[in-house]
Design a protein around this motif. Structure first.
Motif, PDB file in Angstrom:
ATOM      1  N   SER A   1      53.222   2.810  -8.800  1.00 14.59           N
ATOM      2  CA  SER A   1      54.083   3.641  -9.647  1.00 14.59           C
ATOM      3  C   SER A   1      53.254   4.660 -10.406  1.00 14.59           C
ATOM      4  O   SER A   1      52.076   4.419 -10.707  1.00 14.59           O
ATOM      5  CB  SER A   1      54.858   2.771 -10.643  1.00 14.59           C
ATOM      6  OG  SER A   1      55.742   1.905  -9.959  1.00 14.59           O
TER       7      SER A   1
ATOM      8  N   THR B   1      58.772   4.596  -7.540  1.00 12.66           N
ATOM      9  CA  THR B   1      57.637   3.838  -7.020  1.00 12.66           C
ATOM     10  C   THR B   1      57.231   4.381  -5.646  1.00 12.66           C
ATOM     11  O   THR B   1      58.084   4.656  -4.803  1.00 12.66           O
ATOM     12  CB  THR B   1      57.995   2.347  -6.879  1.00 12.66           C
ATOM     13  OG1 THR B   1      58.379   1.835  -8.154  1.00 12.66           O
ATOM     14  CG2 THR B   1      56.816   1.544  -6.343  1.00 12.66           C
ATOM     15  N   VAL B   2      55.945   4.531  -5.427  1.00 10.35           N
ATOM     16  CA  VAL B   2      55.431   4.956  -4.122  1.00 10.35           C
ATOM     17  C   VAL B   2      55.125   3.711  -3.304  1.00 10.35           C
ATOM     18  O   VAL B   2      54.347   2.851  -3.729  1.00 10.35           O
ATOM     19  CB  VAL B   2      54.155   5.804  -4.273  1.00 10.35           C
ATOM     20  CG1 VAL B   2      53.623   6.215  -2.900  1.00 10.35           C
ATOM     21  CG2 VAL B   2      54.434   7.032  -5.129  1.00 10.35           C
TER      22      VAL B   2
ATOM     23  N   VAL C   1      58.765   7.560  -1.531  1.00  8.33           N
ATOM     24  CA  VAL C   1      59.058   7.304  -2.940  1.00  8.33           C
ATOM     25  C   VAL C   1      60.439   6.658  -3.022  1.00  8.33           C
ATOM     26  O   VAL C   1      61.401   7.160  -2.430  1.00  8.33           O
ATOM     27  CB  VAL C   1      59.031   8.610  -3.756  1.00  8.33           C
ATOM     28  CG1 VAL C   1      59.417   8.343  -5.214  1.00  8.33           C
ATOM     29  CG2 VAL C   1      57.658   9.249  -3.681  1.00  8.33           C
TER      30      VAL C   1
END
Length: 219
Positions: free
Chosen positions: A201, A112-113, A171
């Motif tokens: 994401s 996930t960012v 991330v």
């Protein structure tokens, strides 16, 4: 003695009054611009802090409180004077050691960012009190896997006497159980407002946004 205005005379009087009116308007505009420049009146875009995609609880401090934030070694009241959106901002200062304010999220999967952003400033010459914002990733035993940080270099005692915008992203690494956006400082004060923490994401070559966690791509 009676004064008689000719047609041209009426035009001259009207022109004079119009010029005076424009002069007053210009002065009013200058006063507004000066107010904006000193940081007390702002026209910032508050969309990020008020967006449904902002995962933070009480990121704008508009309940006149810092409820929703966890603190360590810190005083963390809400007040005024450096607000960006609304009527309140928050101020972080240490009771001893390093003052820390944070929130924690356990539903963000690896890959996930995440982005942590907001307006920050300090009043310590040279920023010697190590004011910074961070995103910290912890494992199941609360050990730090990794982190990213950004020093806060905006001095609110220097023109334009206002908070500056900062944004960091990372991330989520493998093994992460808890993701924590944080602010910290070792002395003096760290002022802040309009904070946002978002998660995005990637699935293949498609950006996937599912803030409410229902498994459906958000509109």
């Amino acid at each position: 003695m009676r004064t008689t205005f000719t047609k041209n005379g009426r035009k001259n009087v009207f022109s004079f009054l119009l010029k005076k009116s424009l002069t007053v308007s210009k002065i009013s505009l200058i006063i507004i611009l000066l107010a904006v420049s000193n940081g007390r009146v702002t026209a910032q875009d508050c969309g990020a802090v008020n967006s449904p995609s902002n995962l933070l609880v009480n990121g704008n401090f508009e309940i006149a409180s810092t409820i929703g934030w966890n603190t360590v070694n810190a005083n963390f009241p809400a007040g005024g004077g450096y607000q960006i959106c609304g009527d309140y901002n928050a101020v972080l200062s240490p009771v001893s050691g390093t003052a820390l304010a944070s929130q924690s999220f356990t539903s963000l999967v690896p890959g996930t960012v995440v982005t942590f952003s907001g307006y920050f400033g300090t009043q310590t010459p040279g920023q010697s009190c190590d004011p910074k914002i961070s995103i910290v990733f912890l494992d199941a035993s609360s050990n730090v896997i990794s982190s990213v940080s950004q020093a806060i270099t905006t001095d609110v005692l220097v023109a334009p006497f206002a908070l500056g915008f900062y944004s960091i992203n990372a991330v989520v690494p493998a093994g992460t159980v808890t993701t924590s956006p944080q602010m910290s400082i070792t002395c003096d004060f760290l002022k802040m407002d309009a904070l946002s923490f978002t998660a995005t994401s990637s699935v293949g070559n498609r950006v996937w946004v599912d803030v409410n966690g229902n498994g459906i791509q958000d509109a």
